[in-house]
Write a protein that holds these residues in place. Structure first.
Motif, PDB file in Angstrom:
ATOM      1  N   GLY A  43      45.084  35.047 -80.051  1.00 13.79           N
ATOM      2  CA  GLY A  43      45.835  34.079 -79.259  1.00 13.79           C
ATOM      3  C   GLY A  43      46.511  33.050 -80.142  1.00 13.79           C
ATOM      4  N   ARG A 102      47.514  29.163 -71.763  1.00 13.54           N
ATOM      5  CA  ARG A 102      46.403  29.780 -71.035  1.00 13.54           C
ATOM      6  C   ARG A 102      45.136  29.583 -71.869  1.00 13.54           C
ATOM      7  NH1 ARG A 102      49.179  35.499 -71.267  1.00 13.54           N
ATOM      8  NH2 ARG A 102      49.351  34.629 -73.381  1.00 13.54           N
ATOM      9  N   VAL A 117      36.406  41.005 -76.855  1.00 13.86           N
ATOM     10  CA  VAL A 117      37.740  40.463 -77.111  1.00 13.86           C
ATOM     11  C   VAL A 117      38.529  41.504 -77.896  1.00 13.86           C
ATOM     12  CG1 VAL A 117      39.055  38.654 -78.264  1.00 13.86           C
ATOM     13  CG2 VAL A 117      36.895  38.084 -77.127  1.00 13.86           C
ATOM     14  N   THR A 118      39.739  41.788 -77.449  1.00 16.18           N
ATOM     15  CA  THR A 118      40.631  42.701 -78.164  1.00 16.18           C
ATOM     16  C   THR A 118      41.959  41.990 -78.359  1.00 16.18           C
ATOM     17  OG1 THR A 118      39.564  44.606 -77.117  1.00 16.18           O
ATOM     18  CG2 THR A 118      41.703  44.985 -78.167  1.00 16.18           C
ATOM     19  N   GLU A 119      42.216  41.584 -79.596  1.00 15.34           N
ATOM     20  CA  GLU A 119      43.388  40.763 -79.918  1.00 15.34           C
ATOM     21  C   GLU A 119      43.378  39.520 -79.032  1.00 15.34           C
ATOM     22  OE1 GLU A 119      46.689  43.519 -79.715  1.00 15.34           O
ATOM     23  OE2 GLU A 119      46.265  44.267 -81.736  1.00 15.34           O
ATOM     24  N   SER A 120      44.366  39.350 -78.145  1.00 21.37           N
ATOM     25  CA  SER A 120      44.373  38.148 -77.304  1.00 21.37           C
ATOM     26  C   SER A 120      43.825  38.415 -75.902  1.00 21.37           C
ATOM     27  CB  SER A 120      45.795  37.588 -77.190  1.00 21.37           C
ATOM     28  OG  SER A 120      46.659  38.534 -76.585  1.00 21.37           O
ATOM     29  N   ARG A 121      43.277  39.603 -75.706  1.00 26.54           N
ATOM     30  CA  ARG A 121      42.807  40.011 -74.379  1.00 26.54           C
ATOM     31  C   ARG A 121      41.283  39.879 -74.318  1.00 26.54           C
ATOM     32  NH1 ARG A 121      45.303  42.373 -70.265  1.00 26.54           N
ATOM     33  NH2 ARG A 121      44.188  43.712 -68.786  1.00 26.54           N
ATOM     34  N   THR A 166      37.779  40.480 -72.064  1.00 26.90           N
ATOM     35  CA  THR A 166      37.170  41.223 -70.968  1.00 26.90           C
ATOM     36  C   THR A 166      35.857  40.562 -70.575  1.00 26.90           C
ATOM     37  OG1 THR A 166      38.156  43.292 -71.746  1.00 26.90           O
ATOM     38  CG2 THR A 166      36.299  43.473 -70.207  1.00 26.90           C
ATOM     39  N   HIS A 211      36.945  42.452 -65.258  1.00 27.06           N
ATOM     40  CA  HIS A 211      38.271  41.835 -65.289  1.00 27.06           C
ATOM     41  C   HIS A 211      38.655  41.511 -66.734  1.00 27.06           C
ATOM     42  CE1 HIS A 211      41.600  39.302 -63.895  1.00 27.06           C
ATOM     43  NE2 HIS A 211      41.226  38.447 -64.834  1.00 27.06           N
ATOM     44  N   ALA A 212      39.936  41.632 -67.046  1.00 27.16           N
ATOM     45  CA  ALA A 212      40.442  41.317 -68.385  1.00 27.16           C
ATOM     46  C   ALA A 212      41.784  40.624 -68.256  1.00 27.16           C
ATOM     47  CB  ALA A 212      40.578  42.583 -69.224  1.00 27.16           C
ATOM     48  N   GLU A 213      42.036  39.679 -69.158  1.00 21.70           N
ATOM     49  CA  GLU A 213      43.340  39.007 -69.159  1.00 21.70           C
ATOM     50  C   GLU A 213      43.609  38.377 -70.530  1.00 21.70           C
ATOM     51  OE1 GLU A 213      43.537  35.238 -66.793  1.00 21.70           O
ATOM     52  OE2 GLU A 213      41.585  35.922 -66.080  1.00 21.70           O
ATOM     53  N   GLU A 214      44.864  37.960 -70.697  1.00 18.68           N
ATOM     54  CA  GLU A 214      45.332  37.405 -71.965  1.00 18.68           C
ATOM     55  C   GLU A 214      45.140  35.887 -71.990  1.00 18.68           C
ATOM     56  OE1 GLU A 214      46.859  39.251 -74.432  1.00 18.68           O
ATOM     57  OE2 GLU A 214      46.612  41.140 -73.322  1.00 18.68           O
TER      58      GLU A 214
END
Length: 467
Positions: free
Chosen positions: A152, A172, A294-298, A300, A305-308
């Motif tokens: 992020g 965010r 966490v995967t890069e800026s995403r 879970t 649910h997952a989001e950036e």
């Protein structure tokens, strides 16, 4: 010549320890690695978790020591108010000239009949040492798969390093944790222009507002009555007593569309905050279960649910950090990341002449118990009270959080300054149900003050409840 005492740290704990050591005839020198006194309250980047707009979570009367009343002002002082108070206190008791600023203690060792401090490339011997570096300097960041590679744009940090909402406007932000710093930061961000604020927690805590019917919550929550009830009632009955007080004051978090907390407040935990739950109810703060990866800026979460996110801030507590202690001392103390072995977090029988101040973890403000602990140390070393015949116990087995009222009474009894209720019939109700103000510990014992009854009556009646 009076015994020399090295005091490590010029925060509230170190300052109040030096004040009472001076009163008992000792010769204290305070070592402070920062360029100014105040510890956390100095607000210095890198050595403080205080941000510019932060106010205390303990009321004005409870954020003070017994010899210097706070100035009139907000019921919950700003961090600037607290720092100014500490400067006045240090000057009043001539502690300031005894501080060596910009001096970091690199190592503390036990030597024959004394203690050796390594600092500034030199060794200096002292008869005694008080360790008061502060409890909240090493953030505990949980192990989350992929977190180290979070991409992020605003990065990942602890709320310890948060310095205000400006850099997060339009962003965010994920705030992790359920304790005071996490909820305070999430609230400020949601009110100050962040595009999205999400809070992730392992469990939902109960939330107590700072005022209950116009009275600061710590005047109602941390009382002599509750401390005595906690000692005499079965744990489940005491748990119900506190839970009912909290729900009557602030409601159940589920009423605000937050997850339902565990029915036991001892299991769920409690956080003091005014604005958080209303923002959750208004949809301006979104709640999620704990992070799974966490995967890069995403990010879970446990519900799938997952989001950036642009930023992650962790308000997930602190580890105990005493890096300057010699390994032999650490071994005796069995020092770990959250606790160490010592009688009421103060003395160890195998380390005579060494004492610790302010290194337990609690709910509620620290000023009152810090002063009581400092008085216990000074009175014991100075001979005003007998030394403990043998170790008693930790404040809280296992090093977990404990309540301010329990800690205060523990130290007050050890120092011989806990007032006997039967001696004060005109103050009995105030002593039981009023705030644990510092003035209540100047009624009896060493350094009792003739004006303490009148001062405590004023403190108890300050918000119109105890008469």
């Amino acid at each position: 010549m009076p015994d020399s005492v090295a005091v490590i740290g010029a925060g509230p704990g170190g300052l109040v320890a030096a004040r009472w050591l001076l009163a008992q005839g000792f010769d204290p020198t305070i070592f402070e690695q920062a360029p100014t006194l105040g510890g956390q309250w100095a607000g210095l980047q890198g050595s403080s978790g205080v941000w510019p707009a932060m106010h205390t979570n303990s009321s004005r009367i409870m954020t003070a020591f017994g010899d210097l009343a706070p100035e009139d002002g907000p019921a919950y002082p700003s961090n600037h108010d607290v720092l100014a108070y500490l400067h006045r206190y240090a000057d009043m008791f001539e502690v300031t000239p005894r501080i060596r600023f910009g001096t970091r203690v690199d190592r503390l060792r036990q030597v024959n009949k004394g203690w050796l401090l390594d600092h500034s490339g030199t060794d200096e011997r002292f008869d005694r040492v008080v360790v008061a570096p502060g409890r909240f300097h090493l953030p505990a960041i949980p192990n989350v798969p992929g977190l180290e590679a979070f991409s992020g744009t605003l990065g990942c940090a602890s709320t310890y390093h948060y310095r205000g909402p400006a850099r997060y406007q339009g962003s965010r932000v994920l705030v992790a944790g359920g304790a005071i710093s996490a909820l305070e930061v999430a609230t400020e961000l949601a009110q100050s222009g962040a595009a999205q604020v999400t809070v992730t927690q392992r469990r939902q805590r109960y939330v107590l507002p700072k005022f209950v019917a116009g009275v600061p919550s710590d005047h109602r929550m941390f009382t002599r009555y509750h401390a005595l009830a906690g000692e005499s009632l079965p744990p489940d009955e005491f748990d119900c007593l506190i839970e009912q007080l909290v729900i009557d004051a602030g409601g159940n978090p589920a009423d605000y569309a937050a997850p339902a907390p565990d029915p036991s407040i001892a299991v769920a935990g409690l956080t003091l905050n005014d604005g958080y739950l209303p923002l959750v109810a208004a949809g301006r703060i979104t709640l999620r279960p704990w992070i799974t990866s966490v995967t890069e800026s995403r990010v879970t979460f446990a519900d799938g649910h997952a989001e950036e996110f642009d930023a992650i801030l962790f308000g997930t507590g602190y580890r105990l950090s005493l890096p300057f202690l010699d390994e032999d001392i650490k071994a005796v103390l069995n020092a770990g990341s959250t606790s160490f072995d010592a009688d009421r977090y103060t003395f160890h029988p195998d380390l005579p002449g060494l004492a610790f101040v302010g290194l337990w973890d609690q709910s509620g403000g620290y000023f009152v118990p810090l002063e009581l602990q400092a008085r216990w140390i000074a009175y014991t070393w100075g001979g005003a009270i007998p030394a403990p015949a043998e170790p008693v116990h930790r404040i809280e087995a296992g090093g977990g959080k404990t309540r301010m009222d329990r800690v205060a009474l523990t130290f007050a009894r050890a120092a011989g300054v806990e007032p006997q209720l039967d001696n004060w019939p005109q103050l009995r109700r105030a002593l039981l149900f009023g705030p644990l103000a510092p003035s209540s510990f100047r009624l009896e014992g060493p350094d009792a003050r003739p004006d303490a009854p009148e001062q405590f009556a004023r403190d108890a009646a300050a918000f119109g409840v105890i008469t």
